[in-house]
Design an enzyme around this catalytic site. Sequence first.
Site, PDB file in Angstrom:
ATOM      1  N   LYS A  25       0.832  -1.206   0.000  1.00 37.89           N
ATOM      2  CA  LYS A  25       0.000   0.000   0.000  1.00 37.89           C
ATOM      3  C   LYS A  25       0.864   1.252   0.000  1.00 37.89           C
ATOM      4  O   LYS A  25       0.606   2.197  -0.749  1.00 37.89           O
ATOM      5  CB  LYS A  25      -0.910  -0.043   1.239  1.00 37.89           C
ATOM      6  CG  LYS A  25      -1.883   1.107   1.348  1.00 37.89           C
ATOM      7  CD  LYS A  25      -3.096   0.722   2.157  1.00 37.89           C
ATOM      8  CE  LYS A  25      -2.895   0.828   3.642  1.00 37.89           C
ATOM      9  NZ  LYS A  25      -2.900   2.224   4.122  1.00 37.89           N
ATOM     10  N   SER A  26       1.898   1.276   0.841  1.00 44.11           N
ATOM     11  CA  SER A  26       2.749   2.475   0.912  1.00 44.11           C
ATOM     12  C   SER A  26       3.406   2.756  -0.437  1.00 44.11           C
ATOM     13  O   SER A  26       3.469   3.905  -0.888  1.00 44.11           O
ATOM     14  CB  SER A  26       3.852   2.268   1.962  1.00 44.11           C
ATOM     15  OG  SER A  26       3.296   2.220   3.246  1.00 44.11           O
ATOM     16  N   GLY A 102      -4.704   8.304   5.418  1.00 44.89           N
ATOM     17  CA  GLY A 102      -3.761   9.267   5.999  1.00 44.89           C
ATOM     18  C   GLY A 102      -2.557   9.484   5.108  1.00 44.89           C
ATOM     19  O   GLY A 102      -2.047  10.599   4.974  1.00 44.89           O
ATOM     20  N   ARG A 130      -7.773  12.664  12.632  1.00 44.24           N
ATOM     21  CA  ARG A 130      -6.349  12.313  12.801  1.00 44.24           C
ATOM     22  C   ARG A 130      -5.454  13.553  12.799  1.00 44.24           C
ATOM     23  O   ARG A 130      -5.766  14.554  12.142  1.00 44.24           O
ATOM     24  CB  ARG A 130      -5.943  11.300  11.723  1.00 44.24           C
ATOM     25  CG  ARG A 130      -6.755  10.016  11.884  1.00 44.24           C
ATOM     26  CD  ARG A 130      -6.311   8.932  10.966  1.00 44.24           C
ATOM     27  NE  ARG A 130      -4.952   8.521  11.255  1.00 44.24           N
ATOM     28  CZ  ARG A 130      -4.276   7.665  10.507  1.00 44.24           C
ATOM     29  NH1 ARG A 130      -4.820   7.171   9.419  1.00 44.24           N
ATOM     30  NH2 ARG A 130      -3.055   7.324  10.830  1.00 44.24           N
ATOM     31  N   SER A 173       8.079   9.113  11.817  1.00 47.70           N
ATOM     32  CA  SER A 173       6.935   8.958  10.922  1.00 47.70           C
ATOM     33  C   SER A 173       7.356   9.057   9.467  1.00 47.70           C
ATOM     34  O   SER A 173       7.907  10.070   9.028  1.00 47.70           O
ATOM     35  CB  SER A 173       5.898  10.047  11.219  1.00 47.70           C
ATOM     36  OG  SER A 173       5.011  10.157  10.136  1.00 47.70           O
ATOM     37  N   ASP A 321       2.476  -0.991  11.888  1.00 46.60           N
ATOM     38  CA  ASP A 321       1.101  -1.313  11.482  1.00 46.60           C
ATOM     39  C   ASP A 321       0.668  -2.715  11.920  1.00 46.60           C
ATOM     40  O   ASP A 321      -0.474  -3.105  11.699  1.00 46.60           O
ATOM     41  CB  ASP A 321       0.968  -1.201   9.956  1.00 46.60           C
ATOM     42  CG  ASP A 321       1.025   0.250   9.500  1.00 46.60           C
ATOM     43  OD1 ASP A 321       0.731   1.143  10.314  1.00 46.60           O
ATOM     44  OD2 ASP A 321       1.374   0.491   8.330  1.00 46.60           O
ATOM     45  N   LYS A 348      -3.563   6.111  15.033  1.00 47.21           N
ATOM     46  CA  LYS A 348      -3.762   5.427  13.750  1.00 47.21           C
ATOM     47  C   LYS A 348      -5.245   5.548  13.350  1.00 47.21           C
ATOM     48  O   LYS A 348      -5.932   6.427  13.837  1.00 47.21           O
ATOM     49  CB  LYS A 348      -3.291   3.974  13.842  1.00 47.21           C
ATOM     50  CG  LYS A 348      -1.785   3.846  14.062  1.00 47.21           C
ATOM     51  CD  LYS A 348      -1.014   4.401  12.874  1.00 47.21           C
ATOM     52  CE  LYS A 348       0.474   4.381  13.089  1.00 47.21           C
ATOM     53  NZ  LYS A 348       1.215   5.092  12.030  1.00 47.21           N
ATOM     54  N   ARG A 394      -7.135  -2.995   9.692  1.00 45.81           N
ATOM     55  CA  ARG A 394      -6.193  -3.942  10.306  1.00 45.81           C
ATOM     56  C   ARG A 394      -6.787  -4.569  11.571  1.00 45.81           C
ATOM     57  O   ARG A 394      -6.523  -5.730  11.879  1.00 45.81           O
ATOM     58  CB  ARG A 394      -4.861  -3.270  10.592  1.00 45.81           C
ATOM     59  CG  ARG A 394      -4.192  -2.754   9.319  1.00 45.81           C
ATOM     60  CD  ARG A 394      -2.711  -2.533   9.481  1.00 45.81           C
ATOM     61  NE  ARG A 394      -2.206  -1.621   8.468  1.00 45.81           N
ATOM     62  CZ  ARG A 394      -1.963  -1.948   7.202  1.00 45.81           C
ATOM     63  NH1 ARG A 394      -2.178  -3.181   6.782  1.00 45.81           N
ATOM     64  NH2 ARG A 394      -1.513  -1.062   6.345  1.00 45.81           N
TER      65      ARG A 394
END
Length: 440
Positions: A25-26, A102, A130, A173, A321, A348, A394
């Site tokens: 995904k990233s 996010g 968030r 981060s 994660d 998260k 998740r």
Amino acid sequence: MSKTQLLVRPQQTPLVGTVYVPSDKSISHRAVLLAAIADGTSHIRNWLPAGDTIATLEAIKGLGISIEIQKESAQSWELTIHGRGLHGLQPPSGAIDCRNAGTCMRLLAGILAGQRFPTILDGSEQLRKRPMKRIIAPLEQMAALIGSEDGRAPLRIQPNSLEGISYEMNVASAQVKSAVLLAGLYAHGETRVFQPGPARDHTERMLTAMGAQVTTDENWITLSEGAQLSPLDLTVPGDISSAAFPIIAAAMVPHSQITVANVGCNPTRTGILDMLSSMGAHLQFANQHVTGGEPTSDVQVAFEELHSTQVWGDTVVRGIDEFPIWAIAATQAAGNSTVSDAAELRVKEVDRISVLAGELRKLGVNISEHPDGFTIAGPTRLQAAEVDSYGDHRLGMALAVAGLAADGPVLIQDAGCIHDSFPGFVDTMQALGANMAWVS
Ligand code: S3P
């Protein structure tokens, strides 16, 4: 689809077989964002068509970039993206909807801060809760003009010329690091970011592959001024954060033996494999190669009696994660397992410490919360229960894996959010023999 229920029954047979999980995904977010501002046409194979990444794809299309989907299957798309260079994006017709993602909002904010037109970044109710100050603060130091609702979305970005900075993050981060580096593409002077721990480095790898000058020295990452980005030709590897669900399921269900093929094993992402090994899980790696500049491997796992472990520091960053699913492994491990240094879990998709603790208690788990983590006393025979994902993909998948080890049915409410990162989760688990099904 968001209120879909998932029913899991006690698993009485081993999980066996070989599966592929959806793409990372990233990397999929970054591929679309960076291809859009490259000079020319990029080809991305095995791109993840999940809720979060489709938000990024739609956002980029709304900024005037033409994207063709060449091949489409439920788990992967092949994309051709006609990049228009750093200054080729066009003003969108309205607010950009980042949905639940996010990564989409924070990385896009870095790119949009450097544009010559104003934009608004918005998203779901979940995303609006968030924290965005973490990107607004460094981007403002770069002279970006960003209005917000007290540090939360919607973000209103006005054009301004940006200056390079040296920025010391106080949390490790990858989203903050990436937002600053992407804004740095538009800045006068070099841009430097200090990371207190090894946050995932996909942005640095991809920028380097596209011709930008990015160096990492100790914990400082430096982007030189004046990069022009060449197009990408990339195959995205499988997502280790998705692979973690079948891997932990197989480690817990007696006599299981499975392979998850083609898993991205970038060392900034493999914390979960280290945590599992330290619990006695039996992991093996085959077919190691490099896909799209990322180390990739088949991961084989077999059932083993697990014992407790303690997780802190860099391992937390490298597996940030994976704590919902790690917690499920901890319920089956002998002894007290603790994670600390993980206060980030509270910001998260949901507060992944308190929401996880609440749902696990319904399953009979002995879990105690700490400000920066939690402790689980195992092993526990999990109880049948009705639980809720709270819209966190998740958490939904972790509860599904927990259901396999329960003494009766586990019904997961609001499980449609699983599609945010893992389309085909239930099919993949069923292919291994898992006893779970959507309830219509
Ligand atoms: C991500 C970075 C991490 C991670 C998120 C994806 C990314 O967030 O939790 O799921 O793609 O850069 P942080 O940067 O907030 O740690």
